[in-house]
Design an enzyme around this catalytic site. Sequence first.
Site, short mmCIF file in Angstrom:
data_model
loop_
_atom_site.label_atom_id
_atom_site.label_comp_id
_atom_site.label_asym_id
_atom_site.label_seq_id
_atom_site.Cartn_x
_atom_site.Cartn_y
_atom_site.Cartn_z
N LYS A 31 -0.45 -0.34 -4.38
CA LYS A 31 -1.91 -0.09 -4.34
C LYS A 31 -2.16 1.36 -3.93
O LYS A 31 -1.58 1.83 -2.96
CB LYS A 31 -2.58 -1.07 -3.39
CG LYS A 31 -4.09 -0.85 -3.26
CD LYS A 31 -4.83 -2.07 -2.71
CE LYS A 31 -4.72 -2.24 -1.22
NZ LYS A 31 -5.31 -1.13 -0.42
N GLU B 52 -13.74 -2.49 -2.23
CA GLU B 52 -14.01 -2.72 -0.80
C GLU B 52 -15.40 -2.24 -0.42
O GLU B 52 -15.78 -1.10 -0.70
CB GLU B 52 -12.94 -1.99 0.05
CG GLU B 52 -13.19 -2.14 1.54
CD GLU B 52 -12.02 -1.73 2.42
OE1 GLU B 52 -10.92 -1.43 1.89
OE2 GLU B 52 -12.21 -1.72 3.65
N ASP C 39 0.83 -1.21 0.00
CA ASP C 39 0.00 0.00 0.00
C ASP C 39 0.85 1.25 0.00
O ASP C 39 1.81 1.36 0.79
CB ASP C 39 -0.85 0.04 1.27
CG ASP C 39 -2.26 -0.43 1.05
OD1 ASP C 39 -2.74 -0.41 -0.10
OD2 ASP C 39 -2.91 -0.82 2.04
O1 KIV Z 1 -4.85 -2.14 3.98
C1 KIV Z 1 -5.46 -3.17 3.77
O2 KIV Z 1 -5.27 -4.19 4.43
C2 KIV Z 1 -6.44 -3.19 2.70
C3 KIV Z 1 -7.46 -4.29 2.77
C4 KIV Z 1 -8.64 -3.81 3.51
C5 KIV Z 1 -7.81 -4.80 1.44
O3 KIV Z 1 -6.45 -2.36 1.87
#
Ligand code: KIV
Length: 264
Positions: free
Chosen positions: A112, A181, A84
């Site tokens: 992401k 989500e 992320d």
């Molecule tokens: O940060 C995370 O774990 C996510 C999940 C909710 C898919 O983005």
Amino acid sequence: MKKVTINTLHKLKEAGEKFACLTCYDALYAELFAEAGIEVILVGDSLGMVIQGHDTTLPVTMEDVIYHMQCVKRGSKGSLLIADLPFMSYASETQTLENAARLMRAGAQMVKLEGGAWIAESTRLLAERGIPVCSHMGLTPQSVNRIGGFLVQGRDPDQADTMIEEAKLLEDSGASCLLLETVPESLAKTISEALSIPVIGIGAGQAVDGQIMVLHDLLGISPITPKFVKNFLIESKNGIPGAITAYVDAVKAGTFPGPEHSYN
Ligand code: KIV
């Protein structure tokens, strides 16, 4: 486990076979996940809530994600690794490119980003430079303060139409996959069918190509348990490895998520 790449996910989508994804924050779990057949590992900024004890993902920093990505990378045995980009780390195009490169150097194979049309240009820039992007739409936890809570998104028909258009725009901009989500199952189905890239769901029902869960939700130890969460540890006869295998099996068999975990 045979090394998973974005091509693997495309082939699974084309064949109509589901794939299983899970969040992960350390090396030993990463190894366990590969043994259980988890295709995709996400080093999510959910770490702010399940590891660091915050009530949102907003305090998570680049250094936090890099540290956990490096841990996961050491244990990983073939799962595709996504990291992320945390809150405000992709607010400008320069920041996006620099921070995405840092995550890739730490071991990520894809980054992401949360958002719709506004991340299209960054998505294009990253993809052109060889950094695959997973776009995250629907409930985007980094925007929890604008949204007003961890609420289902896309119930309003106009909002749903906008999401469909933005998902197509992100695919056209070069996104390699999309994560949805907490959206109604019917909307997730429409988006999955409209896109050729793999669509991963959490709280998005059965009709997407892959499922993802937060590890601590699967183990039944998260402080918050939304409707889409299932505790797989409770029925496991082999502790945590058994719970993870049961999750993979249920995703592949199409028995998770069931209607009780989905929004209409
Ligand atoms: O940060 C995370 O774990 C996510 C999940 C909710 C898919 O983005």
